[in-house]
Design a protein around this motif. Structure first.
Motif, PDB file in Angstrom:
ATOM      1  N   PHE A   5       0.966  -1.329  -0.137  1.00  0.00           N
ATOM      2  CA  PHE A   5       0.010  -0.061  -0.052  1.00  0.00           C
ATOM      3  C   PHE A   5       0.839   1.293   0.093  1.00  0.00           C
ATOM      4  O   PHE A   5       0.993   2.136   0.969  1.00  0.00           O
ATOM      5  CB  PHE A   5      -0.836  -0.265   1.179  1.00  0.00           C
ATOM      6  N   TRP A   6       1.528   1.479  -1.052  1.00  0.00           N
ATOM      7  CA  TRP A   6       2.441   2.716  -1.268  1.00  0.00           C
ATOM      8  C   TRP A   6       1.699   4.077  -1.174  1.00  0.00           C
ATOM      9  O   TRP A   6       2.187   4.987  -0.704  1.00  0.00           O
ATOM     10  CB  TRP A   6       3.296   2.586  -2.763  1.00  0.00           C
ATOM     11  N   TYR A   7       0.443   3.996  -1.404  1.00  0.00           N
ATOM     12  CA  TYR A   7      -0.272   5.209  -1.060  1.00  0.00           C
ATOM     13  C   TYR A   7      -0.233   6.136   0.377  1.00  0.00           C
ATOM     14  O   TYR A   7      -0.555   6.914   0.553  1.00  0.00           O
ATOM     15  CB  TYR A   7      -1.776   5.103  -1.438  1.00  0.00           C
ATOM     16  N   GLY A   8       0.069   5.127   1.246  1.00  0.00           N
ATOM     17  CA  GLY A   8       0.172   5.340   2.528  1.00  0.00           C
ATOM     18  C   GLY A   8       1.232   6.138   2.904  1.00  0.00           C
ATOM     19  O   GLY A   8       1.389   7.195   3.818  1.00  0.00           O
ATOM     20  N   TRP A   9       2.255   6.279   2.025  1.00  0.00           N
ATOM     21  CA  TRP A   9       3.384   7.388   2.255  1.00  0.00           C
ATOM     22  C   TRP A   9       3.063   8.590   1.891  1.00  0.00           C
ATOM     23  O   TRP A   9       3.012   9.541   2.971  1.00  0.00           O
ATOM     24  CB  TRP A   9       4.687   6.836   1.194  1.00  0.00           C
ATOM     25  N   PRO A  10       2.502   8.853   0.687  1.00  0.00           N
ATOM     26  CA  PRO A  10       2.125  10.262   0.571  1.00  0.00           C
ATOM     27  C   PRO A  10       0.873  10.787   1.357  1.00  0.00           C
ATOM     28  O   PRO A  10       0.737  11.860   2.006  1.00  0.00           O
ATOM     29  CB  PRO A  10       1.660  10.428  -0.885  1.00  0.00           C
ATOM     30  N   ILE A  11      -0.100  10.012   1.746  1.00  0.00           N
ATOM     31  CA  ILE A  11      -1.072  10.183   2.909  1.00  0.00           C
ATOM     32  C   ILE A  11      -0.612  10.886   4.089  1.00  0.00           C
ATOM     33  O   ILE A  11      -0.942  11.485   4.686  1.00  0.00           O
ATOM     34  CB  ILE A  11      -2.171   9.103   2.897  1.00  0.00           C
ATOM     35  N   GLY A  12       0.274   9.705   4.735  1.00  0.00           N
ATOM     36  CA  GLY A  12       0.813   9.826   5.977  1.00  0.00           C
ATOM     37  C   GLY A  12       1.584  10.894   5.880  1.00  0.00           C
ATOM     38  O   GLY A  12       1.587  11.848   6.949  1.00  0.00           O
ATOM     39  N   LEU A  13       2.328  11.316   4.953  1.00  0.00           N
ATOM     40  CA  LEU A  13       3.593  12.417   4.962  1.00  0.00           C
ATOM     41  C   LEU A  13       2.418  13.757   4.869  1.00  0.00           C
ATOM     42  O   LEU A  13       2.987  14.750   5.249  1.00  0.00           O
ATOM     43  CB  LEU A  13       4.427  12.335   3.948  1.00  0.00           C
ATOM     44  N   GLY A  14       1.371  13.647   3.882  1.00  0.00           N
ATOM     45  CA  GLY A  14       0.598  14.721   3.873  1.00  0.00           C
ATOM     46  C   GLY A  14       0.003  15.186   5.208  1.00  0.00           C
ATOM     47  O   GLY A  14      -0.226  16.398   5.495  1.00  0.00           O
ATOM     48  N   ILE A  15      -0.488  14.073   5.953  1.00  0.00           N
ATOM     49  CA  ILE A  15      -1.078  14.612   7.392  1.00  0.00           C
ATOM     50  C   ILE A  15      -0.045  15.173   8.057  1.00  0.00           C
ATOM     51  O   ILE A  15      -0.102  16.216   8.886  1.00  0.00           O
ATOM     52  CB  ILE A  15      -1.826  13.087   7.827  1.00  0.00           C
ATOM     53  N   LEU A  16       1.301  14.546   8.082  1.00  0.00           N
ATOM     54  CA  LEU A  16       2.481  15.075   8.779  1.00  0.00           C
ATOM     55  C   LEU A  16       2.712  16.599   8.494  1.00  0.00           C
ATOM     56  O   LEU A  16       2.813  17.356   9.265  1.00  0.00           O
ATOM     57  CB  LEU A  16       3.539  14.144   8.832  1.00  0.00           C
ATOM     58  N   ALA A  17       2.653  16.819   7.218  1.00  0.00           N
ATOM     59  CA  ALA A  17       2.942  18.106   6.811  1.00  0.00           C
ATOM     60  C   ALA A  17       1.951  19.019   7.207  1.00  0.00           C
ATOM     61  O   ALA A  17       2.162  20.348   7.634  1.00  0.00           O
ATOM     62  CB  ALA A  17       3.015  18.284   5.200  1.00  0.00           C
ATOM     63  N   TYR A  18       0.692  18.696   7.236  1.00  0.00           N
ATOM     64  CA  TYR A  18      -0.456  19.629   7.790  1.00  0.00           C
ATOM     65  C   TYR A  18      -0.304  19.729   9.303  1.00  0.00           C
ATOM     66  O   TYR A  18      -0.578  20.997   9.708  1.00  0.00           O
ATOM     67  CB  TYR A  18      -1.814  19.056   7.331  1.00  0.00           C
ATOM     68  N   GLY A  19       0.141  18.731   9.900  1.00  0.00           N
ATOM     69  CA  GLY A  19       0.330  18.998  11.569  1.00  0.00           C
ATOM     70  C   GLY A  19       1.488  19.970  11.660  1.00  0.00           C
ATOM     71  O   GLY A  19       1.128  20.613  12.373  1.00  0.00           O
ATOM     72  N   ILE A  20       2.193  19.900  10.785  1.00  0.00           N
ATOM     73  CA  ILE A  20       3.621  20.695  11.142  1.00  0.00           C
ATOM     74  C   ILE A  20       3.102  22.244  10.891  1.00  0.00           C
ATOM     75  O   ILE A  20       3.338  23.033  11.633  1.00  0.00           O
ATOM     76  CB  ILE A  20       4.995  20.550  10.234  1.00  0.00           C
ATOM     77  N   ALA A  21       2.257  22.436   9.514  1.00  0.00           N
ATOM     78  CA  ALA A  21       1.515  23.670   9.388  1.00  0.00           C
ATOM     79  C   ALA A  21       0.786  23.949  10.621  1.00  0.00           C
ATOM     80  O   ALA A  21       0.822  25.343  11.028  1.00  0.00           O
ATOM     81  CB  ALA A  21       1.149  23.704   8.327  1.00  0.00           C
ATOM     82  N   TYR A  22      -0.046  23.429  11.030  1.00  0.00           N
ATOM     83  CA  TYR A  22      -1.055  23.605  11.917  1.00  0.00           C
ATOM     84  C   TYR A  22      -0.217  24.087  13.155  1.00  0.00           C
ATOM     85  O   TYR A  22      -0.361  25.138  13.752  1.00  0.00           O
ATOM     86  CB  TYR A  22      -2.080  22.491  12.157  1.00  0.00           C
TER      87      TYR A  22
END
Length: 149
Positions: free
Chosen positions: A75-92
């Motif tokens: 499930f390679w889609y998990g990388w961009p999903i997980g990193l997208g959530i992480l990036a939003y968390g950092i921005a937040y």
């Protein structure tokens, strides 16, 4: 082609997280889990840590879970999903906790149109001390009226 899809999923996830933050803030934090969020509005505590920070931890666990599943499965889609959530968390964290609430004393002098608008919107949200009658539940994208003079 896979890299383009990866980037699209990453930015799509980041964008969806703004909606998730708004939805969670309006219907969960100001709803059935107000008990975890109310200390953020009332500052009735002496600790640097707020019960409200558990929401940040929840999304960190979701992000790490997607990355771990991607790392251990096809499930390679998990990388961009997980990193997208992480990036939003950092921005937040940078916008909400550091810039707006000054939990760390940096970005104090930011005074461009975007900074003023986000700060105004959040100030309007915090004028309500209870869970009812709230307004402006988003974080990075706030109504245009807050950017006007």
């Amino acid at each position: 082609m896979k890299i383009a899809l990866w980037i699209l999923i990453f930015f799509g996830t980041f964008s969806v997280m703004e909606f998730m933050a708004w939805f969670t803030h309006k219907y969960v934090m100001h709803g059935f889990l107000w008990s975890l969020h109310k200390d953020h509005h009332k500052k009735d505590h002496d600790s640097w840590f707020e019960r409200n920070d558990f929401f940040f931890i929840f999304y960190a666990v979701v992000s790490m879970s997607f990355i771990m599943v991607a790392n251990n499965t096809a499930f390679w889609y998990g990388w961009p999903i997980g990193l997208g959530i992480l990036a939003y968390g950092i921005a937040y964290f940078l916008v909400h906790d550091i810039f707006i609430h000054q939990r760390f004393k940096v970005f104090r002098n930011a005074n461009n149109w975007y900074a003023r608008g986000v700060r105004r919107a959040h100030k309007m949200h915090h004028k309500h001390l209870g869970k009812e009658d709230g307004e402006c539940f988003g974080m990075l994208f706030v109504p245009f009226k807050y950017f006007k003079k």
